[in-house]
Write a protein that holds these residues in place. Structure first.
Motif, PDB file in Angstrom:
ATOM      1  N   LYS A  56       0.822  -1.203   0.000  1.00 23.93           N
ATOM      2  CA  LYS A  56       0.000   0.000   0.000  1.00 23.93           C
ATOM      3  C   LYS A  56       0.858   1.255   0.000  1.00 23.93           C
ATOM      4  CE  LYS A  56      -3.740   1.155   0.516  1.00 23.93           C
ATOM      5  NZ  LYS A  56      -3.240   2.385  -0.022  1.00 23.93           N
ATOM      6  N   GLY A  57       1.958   1.230   0.769  1.00 26.23           N
ATOM      7  CA  GLY A  57       2.852   2.372   0.752  1.00 26.23           C
ATOM      8  C   GLY A  57       3.435   2.621  -0.626  1.00 26.23           C
ATOM      9  N   ASN A  58       3.740   1.524  -1.337  1.00 23.71           N
ATOM     10  CA  ASN A  58       4.265   1.666  -2.692  1.00 23.71           C
ATOM     11  C   ASN A  58       3.235   2.289  -3.628  1.00 23.71           C
ATOM     12  OD1 ASN A  58       6.821   0.607  -2.213  1.00 23.71           O
ATOM     13  ND2 ASN A  58       6.123  -1.485  -2.474  1.00 23.71           N
ATOM     14  N   LEU A  59       1.980   1.935  -3.460  1.00 19.55           N
ATOM     15  CA  LEU A  59       0.942   2.517  -4.314  1.00 19.55           C
ATOM     16  C   LEU A  59       0.857   4.022  -4.114  1.00 19.55           C
ATOM     17  CD1 LEU A  59      -1.964  -0.102  -4.021  1.00 19.55           C
ATOM     18  CD2 LEU A  59      -0.223   0.104  -5.808  1.00 19.55           C
ATOM     19  N   GLU A  60       0.851   4.456  -2.852  1.00 18.92           N
ATOM     20  CA  GLU A  60       0.782   5.893  -2.593  1.00 18.92           C
ATOM     21  C   GLU A  60       2.058   6.622  -3.029  1.00 18.92           C
ATOM     22  OE1 GLU A  60      -1.010   4.061  -0.042  1.00 18.92           O
ATOM     23  OE2 GLU A  60      -2.818   4.891  -0.934  1.00 18.92           O
ATOM     24  N   MET A  61       3.205   5.976  -2.839  1.00 16.27           N
ATOM     25  CA  MET A  61       4.448   6.614  -3.274  1.00 16.27           C
ATOM     26  C   MET A  61       4.533   6.674  -4.796  1.00 16.27           C
ATOM     27  SD  MET A  61       7.519   5.678  -0.643  1.00 16.27           S
ATOM     28  CE  MET A  61       7.398   3.903  -0.793  1.00 16.27           C
ATOM     29  N   ASN A  62       4.060   5.622  -5.470  1.00 12.94           N
ATOM     30  CA  ASN A  62       4.010   5.678  -6.936  1.00 12.94           C
ATOM     31  C   ASN A  62       3.085   6.804  -7.396  1.00 12.94           C
ATOM     32  OD1 ASN A  62       5.783   3.605  -7.352  1.00 12.94           O
ATOM     33  ND2 ASN A  62       4.244   2.064  -7.822  1.00 12.94           N
ATOM     34  N   LEU A  63       1.935   6.932  -6.720  1.00 12.57           N
ATOM     35  CA  LEU A  63       1.006   8.008  -7.057  1.00 12.57           C
ATOM     36  C   LEU A  63       1.665   9.370  -6.855  1.00 12.57           C
ATOM     37  CD1 LEU A  63      -1.880   9.066  -7.695  1.00 12.57           C
ATOM     38  CD2 LEU A  63      -2.345   8.909  -5.236  1.00 12.57           C
ATOM     39  N   SER A  64       2.338   9.550  -5.711  1.00 12.36           N
ATOM     40  CA  SER A  64       2.977  10.838  -5.445  1.00 12.36           C
ATOM     41  C   SER A  64       4.101  11.110  -6.437  1.00 12.36           C
ATOM     42  CB  SER A  64       3.519  10.863  -4.012  1.00 12.36           C
ATOM     43  OG  SER A  64       4.586   9.942  -3.847  1.00 12.36           O
ATOM     44  N   ALA A  65       4.842  10.070  -6.830  1.00  9.87           N
ATOM     45  CA  ALA A  65       5.929  10.268  -7.795  1.00  9.87           C
ATOM     46  C   ALA A  65       5.380  10.644  -9.167  1.00  9.87           C
ATOM     47  CB  ALA A  65       6.781   8.999  -7.886  1.00  9.87           C
ATOM     48  N   ARG A  66       4.308   9.955  -9.604  1.00 11.52           N
ATOM     49  CA  ARG A  66       3.713  10.274 -10.908  1.00 11.52           C
ATOM     50  C   ARG A  66       3.150  11.696 -10.919  1.00 11.52           C
ATOM     51  NH1 ARG A  66       1.266   5.171 -10.348  1.00 11.52           N
ATOM     52  NH2 ARG A  66      -0.763   6.161 -10.009  1.00 11.52           N
ATOM     53  N   LEU A  67       2.402  12.045  -9.882  1.00  4.90           N
ATOM     54  CA  LEU A  67       1.805  13.377  -9.842  1.00  4.90           C
ATOM     55  C   LEU A  67       2.867  14.454  -9.616  1.00  4.90           C
ATOM     56  CD1 LEU A  67      -1.483  12.776  -7.810  1.00  4.90           C
ATOM     57  CD2 LEU A  67      -1.179  12.924 -10.279  1.00  4.90           C
ATOM     58  N   GLY A  68       3.927  14.114  -8.857  1.00 10.97           N
ATOM     59  CA  GLY A  68       5.005  15.076  -8.677  1.00 10.97           C
ATOM     60  C   GLY A  68       5.708  15.386  -9.985  1.00 10.97           C
ATOM     61  N   THR A  69       5.961  14.339 -10.772  1.00 13.54           N
ATOM     62  CA  THR A  69       6.557  14.561 -12.089  1.00 13.54           C
ATOM     63  C   THR A  69       5.621  15.353 -12.985  1.00 13.54           C
ATOM     64  OG1 THR A  69       7.834  12.497 -11.921  1.00 13.54           O
ATOM     65  CG2 THR A  69       7.481  13.401 -14.132  1.00 13.54           C
ATOM     66  N   ALA A  70       4.326  15.015 -12.957  1.00 11.99           N
ATOM     67  CA  ALA A  70       3.351  15.749 -13.771  1.00 11.99           C
ATOM     68  C   ALA A  70       3.268  17.211 -13.347  1.00 11.99           C
ATOM     69  CB  ALA A  70       1.972  15.089 -13.656  1.00 11.99           C
ATOM     70  N   ALA A  71       3.347  17.457 -12.038  1.00 11.41           N
ATOM     71  CA  ALA A  71       3.288  18.840 -11.554  1.00 11.41           C
ATOM     72  C   ALA A  71       4.508  19.632 -12.009  1.00 11.41           C
ATOM     73  CB  ALA A  71       3.187  18.852 -10.030  1.00 11.41           C
ATOM     74  N   ASN A  72       5.695  19.030 -11.884  1.00  9.87           N
ATOM     75  CA  ASN A  72       6.906  19.739 -12.290  1.00  9.87           C
ATOM     76  C   ASN A  72       7.004  19.915 -13.803  1.00  9.87           C
ATOM     77  OD1 ASN A  72       8.183  20.261  -9.760  1.00  9.87           O
ATOM     78  ND2 ASN A  72       8.699  18.094  -9.597  1.00  9.87           N
ATOM     79  N   MET A  73       6.330  19.066 -14.552  1.00 10.79           N
ATOM     80  CA  MET A  73       6.305  19.193 -16.006  1.00 10.79           C
ATOM     81  C   MET A  73       5.206  20.140 -16.481  1.00 10.79           C
ATOM     82  SD  MET A  73       8.779  17.293 -17.132  1.00 10.79           S
ATOM     83  CE  MET A  73       8.360  17.099 -18.848  1.00 10.79           C
ATOM     84  N   GLY A  74       4.347  20.610 -15.554  1.00 11.81           N
ATOM     85  CA  GLY A  74       3.287  21.543 -15.901  1.00 11.81           C
ATOM     86  C   GLY A  74       2.001  20.906 -16.357  1.00 11.81           C
ATOM     87  N   SER A  75       1.891  19.575 -16.223  1.00  7.80           N
ATOM     88  CA  SER A  75       0.683  18.883 -16.705  1.00  7.80           C
ATOM     89  C   SER A  75      -0.537  19.145 -15.828  1.00  7.80           C
ATOM     90  CB  SER A  75       0.945  17.370 -16.785  1.00  7.80           C
ATOM     91  OG  SER A  75       2.022  17.090 -17.660  1.00  7.80           O
TER      92      SER A  75
END
Length: 416
Positions: A40-59
């Motif tokens: 479960k921790g991996n799921l939330e960390m994967n979510l945060s990593a994907r959204l963090g990358t999307a945020a920094n890319m301006g998506s």
């Protein structure tokens, strides 16, 4: 510091939960703890990593695109939570059928007589499950474990997924880098919330273990996951993700199974082992590594897509050294907190050894994070999906083995 506080409460909760009636009645419930927390921790960390990358890319700057990404990821999270919880239940039941019960032994005191002992105390193993003459892993027990894991995982995904999406959007709005904030917060809150829910749900369902209620819960959760599957299939932002990232999740689950065996053995043998294991052996080293992975992954994505607006990143050596140095005071503060509040009496020898082994765990975590991210990127695999689960599971196992080594060294020293 906030991550450490969350992990501190998680460790204290695990230390108490391991002695609750449901955990004592069904050994597989304590075995599933590191597996379900890791997945479960991996799921939330994967979510945060994907959204963090999307945020920094301006998506996430466009409102419509932001809604599609967030809603699609939340639906995907429900599917993943239901699948990993059911698989974790199967693994824990398989482990419960092959791992023998610990024999009953008298408590062993480190540091002299009981009334003068100020160091760690080794206590007798937990009582054997109720009705010891019956098979440990019957159908009723399996349905009980599966329903508890699936219900707690799905509820945790709703709460934590929504919180993580809000946190990352807020970081973007206020000019903060989510790569430095979201992964460790996701890790510590994911463990705390999921463990709370697992303990609460299993304690409620233990009285209905031989009724149709657990079966009904599983059926409802399967139908919910199925509806989320069709939602994800119609979302262009995340529909490709539904088939990706499963291999590292289940690879991490295999590693976490070994961690579950370690926890089941030593949680009863040493007083305070669950409390220390959550923070010292896995939580902080894993969180530090997740920050390194998330930052490096975002940097690689930005470089690939020519994101010239992103500021120049510091060198990996500087990031690694900084993360190592800032965690040592946090570790010392954690041990001092345990001593001040009387949650655990620690000898000076144990404190020194634990700090040294903690530094080893953090160093290993950072080395694995950098090497694993570079390797996956060279193989054209997204580190946001593949690196965090494997890294987290490895650090859970390595950290707990180092903590066991610390306990063993202290016990040998006290005996001699």
């Amino acid at each position: 510091l906030l991550t450490t506080v969350g992990l501190l409460f998680t460790g204290e909760l695990l230390d108490h939960v391991s002695r609750w009636r449901a955990m004592r009645a069904i050994n597989e419930l304590i075995m599933i703890v590191p597996v379900i927390l890791n997945l479960k921790g991996n799921l939330e960390m994967n979510l945060s990593a994907r959204l963090g990358t999307a945020a920094n890319m301006g998506s996430l700057d466009d409102p419509r695109n932001r809604r599609n990404i967030i809603y699609g990821n939340l639906a995907l999270l429900q599917i993943q939570a239901a699948v990993v919880a059911s698989v974790a239940a199967c693994v824990s039941m398989a482990l419960g059928s092959i791992v023998p019960d610990s024999p009953s032994t008298a408590p062993i005191l480190f540091g002299g007589e009981a009334n003068n002992s100020t160091t760690l105390i080794s206590r007798a193993p937990r009582p054997l499950p109720m009705n010891p003459g019956q098979p440990k892993s019957g159908v009723a027990e399996f349905v009980m474990v599966a329903s508890s894991a699936m219900m707690s995982a799905c509820l945790s995904s709703v709460l934590l997924g929504s919180f993580m999406c809000t946190l990352i959007v807020a970081c973007r709005r206020f000019g903060r880098d989510p790569d430095n904030i979201a992964p460790p917060v996701a890790s510590c809150l994911g463990d705390l919330v999921t463990l709370c829910l697992l303990a609460a749900v299993s304690s409620l369902l233990i009285d209905f273990i031989n009724t149709p209620l657990p079966y009904i819960l599983i059926l409802c959760l399967v139908l919910s996951a199925t509806s989320c599957f069709f939602i994800v299939r119609r979302n262009n932002c995340v529909k490709d993700l539904i088939w990706r990232g499963w291999l590292p999740l289940f690879g991490a689950m295999v590693i976490s199974s070994a961690t579950g065996i370690v926890l089941d053995i030593f949680a009863s043998r040493y007083q305070g082992f669950p409390l220390l294991a959550v923070v010292i052996s896995a939580g902080l080293p894993g969180s530090v590594g997740s920050i390194a992975i998330s930052r490096l992954s975002t940097s690689l994505h930005a470089e690939k897509h020519h994101a010239h607006s992103r500021r120049k990143e510091p060198s990996k050596k500087l990031v690694t050294t900084t993360l190592l140095l800032i965690t040592i005071p946090v570790e010392i503060i954690f041990l001092a907190t345990l001593q001040v509040f009387g949650w655990l009496q620690l000898s000076i020898l144990f404190a020194v050894l634990s700090v040294l082994l903690f530094c080893c765990a953090v160093t290993i975590s950072l080395l694995i994070a950098n090497a694993l991210t570079d390797f996956l990127w060279s193989k054209d695999l997204d580190p946001d999906m593949y690196a965090l689960p494997i890294h987290s599971a490895l650090m859970d196992l390595v950290g707990q083995l180092l903590l066991v080594l610390c306990f063993q060294l202290v016990s040998l020293t006290e005996i001699t």
